[in-house]
Each structure stands twice: as C-alpha cells, then as structure tokens.
Design an enzyme around this catalytic site. Structure first.
Site, PDB file in Angstrom:
ATOM      1  N   HIS A   1     -83.900  45.938-103.792  1.00 17.95           N
ATOM      2  CA  HIS A   1     -83.063  46.494-102.895  1.00 17.95           C
ATOM      3  C   HIS A   1     -82.321  45.283-101.879  1.00 17.95           C
ATOM      4  CE1 HIS A   1     -80.715  49.440-100.862  1.00 17.95           C
ATOM      5  NE2 HIS A   1     -81.508  50.132-100.252  1.00 17.95           N
TER       6      HIS A   1
ATOM      7  N   ASP B   1     -75.272  40.682-103.549  1.00 13.54           N
ATOM      8  CA  ASP B   1     -76.231  39.694-102.977  1.00 13.54           C
ATOM      9  C   ASP B   1     -76.052  38.365-103.215  1.00 13.54           C
ATOM     10  OD1 ASP B   1     -77.462  41.830-101.373  1.00 13.54           O
ATOM     11  OD2 ASP B   1     -78.674  42.195-103.051  1.00 13.54           O
TER      12      ASP B   1
ATOM     13  N   HIS C   1     -76.788  46.346-111.603  1.00 14.79           N
ATOM     14  CA  HIS C   1     -76.822  47.138-110.291  1.00 14.79           C
ATOM     15  C   HIS C   1     -77.035  48.747-111.077  1.00 14.79           C
ATOM     16  CE1 HIS C   1     -75.217  49.787-107.098  1.00 14.79           C
ATOM     17  NE2 HIS C   1     -75.187  48.594-106.530  1.00 14.79           N
TER      18      HIS C   1
HETATM   19  N1  COA Z   1     -82.067  40.080-114.434  1.00 17.87           N
HETATM   20  C1  COA Z   1     -82.333  40.258-115.422  1.00 17.87           C
HETATM   21  N2  COA Z   1     -82.267  41.222-116.284  1.00 17.87           N
HETATM   22  C2  COA Z   1     -81.923  42.551-115.944  1.00 17.87           C
HETATM   23  C3  COA Z   1     -81.504  42.141-114.328  1.00 17.87           C
HETATM   24  C4  COA Z   1     -81.762  41.242-113.752  1.00 17.87           C
HETATM   25  N3  COA Z   1     -81.381  40.917-112.734  1.00 17.87           N
HETATM   26  N4  COA Z   1     -81.157  43.272-114.138  1.00 17.87           N
HETATM   27  C5  COA Z   1     -81.228  44.324-114.985  1.00 17.87           C
HETATM   28  N5  COA Z   1     -81.814  43.487-116.178  1.00 17.87           N
HETATM   29  C6  COA Z   1     -81.956  44.092-117.389  1.00 17.87           C
HETATM   30  C7  COA Z   1     -83.264  45.213-117.014  1.00 17.87           C
HETATM   31  O1  COA Z   1     -84.567  44.757-117.298  1.00 17.87           O
HETATM   32  C8  COA Z   1     -83.014  46.075-118.281  1.00 17.87           C
HETATM   33  O2  COA Z   1     -83.467  45.441-119.482  1.00 17.87           O
HETATM   34  P1  COA Z   1     -84.312  46.278-120.608  1.00 17.87           P
HETATM   35  O3  COA Z   1     -83.173  47.466-121.176  1.00 17.87           O
HETATM   36  O4  COA Z   1     -84.641  45.463-121.692  1.00 17.87           O
HETATM   37  O5  COA Z   1     -85.405  46.898-119.833  1.00 17.87           O
HETATM   38  C9  COA Z   1     -81.512  46.228-118.479  1.00 17.87           C
HETATM   39  O6  COA Z   1     -81.164  44.963-117.733  1.00 17.87           O
HETATM   40  C10 COA Z   1     -80.705  47.489-117.693  1.00 17.87           C
HETATM   41  O7  COA Z   1     -81.117  47.620-116.554  1.00 17.87           O
HETATM   42  P2  COA Z   1     -80.168  48.705-115.708  1.00 17.87           P
HETATM   43  O8  COA Z   1     -80.728  49.610-116.084  1.00 17.87           O
HETATM   44  O9  COA Z   1     -78.898  48.218-115.689  1.00 17.87           O
HETATM   45  O10 COA Z   1     -80.999  48.220-114.363  1.00 17.87           O
HETATM   46  P3  COA Z   1     -81.681  49.361-113.386  1.00 17.87           P
HETATM   47  O11 COA Z   1     -80.539  50.454-112.759  1.00 17.87           O
HETATM   48  O12 COA Z   1     -83.038  49.581-113.898  1.00 17.87           O
HETATM   49  O13 COA Z   1     -81.804  48.688-112.018  1.00 17.87           O
HETATM   50  C11 COA Z   1     -81.384  46.780-110.341  1.00 17.87           C
HETATM   51  C12 COA Z   1     -80.810  47.962-111.250  1.00 17.87           C
HETATM   52  C13 COA Z   1     -80.231  46.613-109.525  1.00 17.87           C
HETATM   53  C14 COA Z   1     -82.528  47.479-109.482  1.00 17.87           C
HETATM   54  C15 COA Z   1     -81.617  45.660-111.422  1.00 17.87           C
HETATM   55  O14 COA Z   1     -80.514  45.295-111.941  1.00 17.87           O
HETATM   56  C16 COA Z   1     -82.320  44.570-110.738  1.00 17.87           C
HETATM   57  O15 COA Z   1     -83.647  44.557-110.571  1.00 17.87           O
HETATM   58  N6  COA Z   1     -81.561  43.457-110.159  1.00 17.87           N
HETATM   59  C17 COA Z   1     -82.109  42.432-109.447  1.00 17.87           C
HETATM   60  C18 COA Z   1     -82.514  42.921-108.022  1.00 17.87           C
HETATM   61  C19 COA Z   1     -81.103  43.136-107.349  1.00 17.87           C
HETATM   62  O16 COA Z   1     -80.298  42.189-107.399  1.00 17.87           O
HETATM   63  N7  COA Z   1     -81.082  43.798-106.359  1.00 17.87           N
HETATM   64  C20 COA Z   1     -79.973  44.204-105.653  1.00 17.87           C
HETATM   65  C21 COA Z   1     -79.338  45.296-105.981  1.00 17.87           C
HETATM   66  S1  COA Z   1     -77.655  45.712-104.972  1.00 17.87           S
END
Ligand code: COA
Length: 376
Positions: free
Chosen positions: A222, A312, A261
């Site tokens: 987050h 971010d 996201h």
């Molecule tokens: N880096 C690498 N891979 C990523 C990723 C990232 N930052 N964000 C998503 N993915 C991958 C996931 O692992 C998933 O892969 P899989 O299908 O092989 O498991 C795929 O992309 C789809 O993910 P999604 O369903 O869109 O993500 P989520 O809704 O579960 O999670 C976040 C959303 C924001 C938690 C996630 O994108 C993340 O952890 N981002 C990094 C942390 C971050 O920047 N947080 C701030 C948010 S404002």
C-alpha cells in the site's frame, strides 16, 4: 480459494458501501474528488483547498474561507510537551510510520475526542500537527536537534520542508509538495480508508480510526511502495543497468514496487502528473540520471508485462530531488491521506451501521470435544 467464488480474492470488485467523496477508474482521467478531476485539481488548486473540499462537505473554499482555514491550521502546528517527550524516546531506527501511529494515538490521550461535534477541530489539528510530529522525531533522533515546529509558512508542504532543511523551500519545491499532497489525498475504498471506516462504524474516536489507517498504510503493498521504489532505482548506475536488473527481477517473478494497481487497469492518472514534476525537478537540481533510470523502468515494465507506474513510482525521484530522506516518503502520504480518511470517517458517522460482513465457512465439519486425556 473459496473467496474466488465470492467474486475474487481480496474483495476485488465488491461494492462495500457508498461514498460521495471520490471515484476511481470511472470518469474523467480516472480519479475524481467530489466531482473534480484530479488533473484539474493538481493544476489549479493548492493542497489546503483540496483538504477543505474533502473534509468540510464537498465544496471548494472561496478566498476568505481558504485564508481563514489556512490561518487556523497554522495555529495548530505546536506539539504538547508530553508528546515531545514520547517522540524523543523513540529510537532513530524505528519505522517512521510507527512514529506517526504512536504520535497520533498518544495525541488521542492528550486531546481526546469526547463528542463527534468536535470532529472537525480534531481533523484540523491532526492535519496541522502530523508534519510537526514526524519532523520533530526525525531531527531529534537523527541529529539531536529539538526543532521549532511553529513555522510561519503558509502551506503544509512548505512547513514540512522548512522543518527538515531549516530553510524556507524554493518556490518550485513548495508547488511540487502541493501537487503531491493533492494527488495522495483521497482514493475511495482503499485498504487504509476502509480500515478507518470499519473503526468509525463502531462509533470509536477519530484518533483510533486514524491510527488504524496509518498501520494499514504502512505495508509495502500500500503506502510503503514509494520508499521501496527509491531503494530500487538508487541501486542502478544508469538506464541500461536498470533494464538488465528489472528483466532479471521479472524473470525471478519478483515484484517491482511502484507498478500495478488493484483498480486501474491501463494507467494510474496520478502518474502522468507527478512524472511531469519529477522531470522538472530533475532539470532544476541538474540530476538527469535518476529520472532516466525511472523512465527506463517504466518502458521495460510496460513492454514486458503491460504493467504501468502507479502514483508511487515517480514520487520516489520527485521526493529525492527535493532532498527528502527516503524513510519520510510514506509519512508524507499520511500527511495527505489523512484528509481522505477523516472525510470517510465523517461520512460513515453520518449514515452509520456497524460494518460486519460474513465469512463463508471452510473449516472442519461439526464435532464434539474429546476429553483431553483421550486425545492423541
Ligand atoms: N511487479 C511485478 N509483477 C506484478 C506487479 C508488480 N509491481 N503487480 C502485479 N504484478 C503481477 C502479479 O503478480 C500478477 O501476476 P500473476 O497473475 O502471475 O500472479 C499479475 O501481475 C496481476 O496482478 P493484479 O491482479 O493486477 O494485482 P493485484 O490487484 O493483486 O495487486 C498491487 C495490486 C498494487 C498490490 C500489485 O500490483 C503490487 O503489489 N504492486 C507493487 C506494490 C505497489 O506499488 N503498491 C502501491 C499501490 S498504489
């Protein structure tokens, strides 16, 4: 496993309540506060106008309302002595989000919200005092300096930068702080805001609601992502090195913080805005390297994974260019998002029913207790 049947893990896509504060991924550029597009607000308002919009009923202030509000906030920056003592006792290696959580909670003991009629005053007070709290602790624990927290800066962003550097900030820095605080102010039912609403729904006090939200924002999935993004990009010696390392991380299925996201699917509307200011700052401080590295990461992530920068990622270089220590990045998010949390607390209180969802049971079938001496 079972919650996939209920509409997806992590409650994705579930409507969990109503709000008049914000839309995410629906209209305009993709993010609106009280009907105003984020791009419009970032371009044409200062943070205090947006804080007023969000926390005081959904209308932008006129000039005299803004002046009165900003002046009031300026008078509320001081730290009680008992709180200074607590902050002085928190070690330098503490997590700054723990400092904010403790500071907010402790203030709740000194200035308890005894009646919801007082809520607006407590919200103003927290908005004014949180930057003082984090800077006081940071300067005392890292530099043994007891700073004066009652500066005469007109804005919250300038006040924060002034306490950190000991000097009034450059005009460009103050402008960028306004933009950054506006971008982070509100985001519908994200995890920390939902925490605040759940707490509010029990009719708890404002300091408990905000302390819980701070704890939720602390996690790297987050609020902590801007710090993690900084830790990543500062390791690279140039764009080619960044590309090589990011490809390696993707190959090892590691997450790159600052990308992706939970709601936006193709882009985060806040990114294009903060990226522009990061570029401007990189020119101003004559540091092209970090910006070029950040851009290359963005290109590689989109090319390889169709993953885009969230708010971010370019905030990391933006804050770094203004001389802000990395460990204070997430506390800035708190200074801003406090407005969204507080507004949601007010909204929840205004039409409350305790939030109490149900779970689908996935445990053992009904059974009876075997006497302890007969258990294997
Ligand atoms: N880096 C690498 N891979 C990523 C990723 C990232 N930052 N964000 C998503 N993915 C991958 C996931 O692992 C998933 O892969 P899989 O299908 O092989 O498991 C795929 O992309 C789809 O993910 P999604 O369903 O869109 O993500 P989520 O809704 O579960 O999670 C976040 C959303 C924001 C938690 C996630 O994108 C993340 O952890 N981002 C990094 C942390 C971050 O920047 N947080 C701030 C948010 S404002």
């Amino acid at each position: 496993m079972t919650d996939k049947k209920l509409g997806g893990a992590g409650l994705r896509g579930q409507i969990a309540g109503q709000t008049a504060l914000c839309t995410v991924g629906k209209t305009g550029s993709g993010l609106t506060y009280c009907g105003y597009d984020i791009a419009d607000l970032a371009e044409n308002t200062v943070f205090e106008e947006v804080a007023y919009l969000i926390t005081k009923g959904g209308e932008l202030p006129n000039q005299s309302q803004l002046d009165e509000y900003s002046s009031k906030l300026k008078t509320l920056r001081g730290l009680p002595d008992a709180l200074k003592t607590v902050l002085e006792n928190i070690p330098a290696d503490a997590h700054p989000m723990d400092v904010m959580r403790t500071g907010c909670s402790f203030l709740g003991n000194l200035e308890t919200e005894k009646d919801f009629f007082e809520q607006d005053h407590h919200i103003d007070r927290l908005l004014a005092v949180l930057p003082s709290m984090i800077c006081y602790w940071y300067k005392y624990s890292h530099e043994s300096v007891k700073i004066e927290t009652e500066t005469d800066d007109d804005s919250i962003g300038a006040h924060f930068l002034h306490m950190l550097s000991g000097e009034k900030p450059a005009e460009l820095f103050e402008k960028v702080m306004h933009v950054s605080l506006v971008l982070y102010a509100e985001h519908e039912f994200n995890a920390s805001t939902f925490t605040a609403r759940v707490c509010a729904s029990t009719l708890s006090d404002i300091h408990s609601c905000i302390s819980g939200a701070i704890g939720t924002l602390r996690g790297p999935l987050h609020g902590g992502a801007n710090e993690a993004a900084m830790a990543l990009i500062e390791k690279f010696n140039g764009p080619d090195h960044a590309e090589e390392e990011v490809l390696g991380m993707l190959g090892r299925k590691e997450k790159i913080m600052g990308f992706g996201h939970a709601v936006y699917r193709e882009s985060d509307p806040r990114n294009v805005i903060i990226k522009k200011w990061s570029k401007q700052l990189s020119d101003f401080v004559e540091d092209q390297k970090l910006y070029a590295i950040s851009e290359r990461c963005e290109e590689v992530m989109w090319r390889e994974k169709k993953l885009f920068c969230n708010a971010d990622f370019f905030h990391a270089s933006t804050y770094h260019f203004m001389g802000i220590p990395t460990k204070l990045f997430t506390p800035i998010f708190v200074m801003s998002r406090l407005t969204g949390w507080a507004a949601h607390v007010k909204e929840q209180r205004g039409n409350n029913r305790i939030i109490r969802p149900s779970a689908e049971y996935a445990g053992p079938d009904a059974r009876t207790v075997v006497p302890i001496q007969e258990r294997s």
